[in-house]
Design a protein around this motif. Structure first.
Motif, short mmCIF file in Angstrom:
data_model
loop_
_atom_site.label_atom_id
_atom_site.label_comp_id
_atom_site.label_asym_id
_atom_site.label_seq_id
_atom_site.Cartn_x
_atom_site.Cartn_y
_atom_site.Cartn_z
N ASN A 98 0.72 -1.35 0.36
CA ASN A 98 0.19 -0.04 -0.22
C ASN A 98 0.95 1.69 0.21
OD1 ASN A 98 -1.90 2.27 1.30
ND2 ASN A 98 -2.62 0.96 0.55
N SER A 99 1.92 1.40 1.09
CA SER A 99 2.60 2.29 0.78
C SER A 99 3.57 3.28 -0.72
CB SER A 99 3.57 2.31 1.99
OG SER A 99 2.56 2.83 3.45
N ASN A 100 4.46 1.31 -0.76
CA ASN A 100 4.84 1.56 -1.99
C ASN A 100 3.88 2.03 -3.15
OD1 ASN A 100 6.05 -0.85 -0.62
ND2 ASN A 100 7.38 -0.36 -1.90
N TYR A 101 2.44 1.52 -3.33
CA TYR A 101 1.88 1.94 -4.28
C TYR A 101 1.33 3.62 -3.72
CZ TYR A 101 0.96 -2.39 -5.86
OH TYR A 101 1.22 -3.97 -5.86
N THR A 102 1.51 4.15 -2.63
CA THR A 102 1.20 5.61 -2.84
C THR A 102 2.20 6.86 -3.22
OG1 THR A 102 -0.46 4.63 -0.71
CG2 THR A 102 0.84 7.02 -0.85
N PHE A 103 3.46 5.63 -2.76
CA PHE A 103 4.28 6.93 -3.46
C PHE A 103 4.69 6.85 -5.16
CE2 PHE A 103 5.90 6.45 0.97
CZ PHE A 103 6.19 8.17 0.93
N ILE A 104 4.29 6.22 -5.44
CA ILE A 104 4.35 5.64 -6.66
C ILE A 104 3.16 7.09 -7.62
CG2 ILE A 104 3.83 4.58 -8.60
CD1 ILE A 104 5.12 2.27 -7.73
N PHE A 105 1.54 6.43 -6.78
CA PHE A 105 0.66 7.15 -7.46
C PHE A 105 1.38 9.38 -7.30
CE2 PHE A 105 -2.37 10.50 -5.69
CZ PHE A 105 -3.61 10.12 -7.12
#
Length: 206
Positions: A95-102
């Motif tokens: 979840n956090s990795n995806y947030t930083f990608i966004f």
């Protein structure tokens, strides 16, 4: 020098006056730090302290990027049930990795579009000017006082033509599309944490 402000245990704090409305100015010590943000009102839920706490929490829960992009962990799902399970569990795991990608895609979109940077500068400048005017005296538009939440709306209305010329709508759809493609592809093809034992649970076709 006596300040005239009562001190000690007998000093009572007027909680009603402290609570105020949802949108209030930053504390005096923040204003005294010399930053512009200290003199601007900010929604309490969007204060710099809250934003920093959220950012630190996200950063602390990031899974190692080396494992996140390890090509050996990417395989084709055996069936639709396994694909759905991968998407759900990988969204929870990364979840956090995806947030930083966004956030990275948003930043790339803004940096790569000079007109969008200008539009954001116009919005921030318009909001700042409107806020300063409201501090000097009550700002009235169409017979109604412009309060905190309305200041953002008024700044948005002033800067809307610039956002329209900058193609902000297309930028938003690009960010959403790129996010769905990158994150969706990773979540669907990244093997679940736990290896083959977890994969065996979803081998039978649905």
């Amino acid at each position: 020098m006596k300040s005239g402000v009562p001190k000690g245990e007998n000093c009572l704090v007027d909680m009603d006056s402290k609570a105020g409305d949802l949108f209030s100015a930053e504390p005096a010590d923040a204003a005294g730090s010399g930053g512009v943000m200290g003199r601007l009102w900010l929604p309490k839920g969007l204060s710099p302290g809250v934003a920093k706490e959220w950012f630190d929490r996200r950063r602390a829960s990031i899974r190692p990027w080396a494992g996140f992009v390890d090509h050996r962990k990417f395989t084709k799902p055996r069936n639709f049930g396994e694909l759905c399970q991968r998407v759900v569990r990988n969204f929870d795991t990364y979840n956090s990795n995806y947030t930083f990608i966004f956030l990275g895609l948003i930043l790339y979109c803004i940096i790569s579009s000079p007109m969008l940077l200008i539009a954001l500068a116009v919005f921030v400048g318009a909001f700042y000017i409107i806020h300063l005017k409201s501090l000097e005296s009550k700002l009235v538009v169409f017979g109604k006082e412009v309060t905190g939440p309305h200041q953002l709306g008024l700044a948005g209305a002033v800067s809307f033509p610039v956002f329209w010329l900058a193609g902000a709508g297309a930028a938003v759809f690009w960010v959403l599309g790129a996010t769905m493609f990158v994150i969706g592809s990773h979540a669907a093809f990244r093997e679940l944490e736990g290896g083959s034992e977890m994969e065996e649970l979803f081998m039978e076709p649905v």
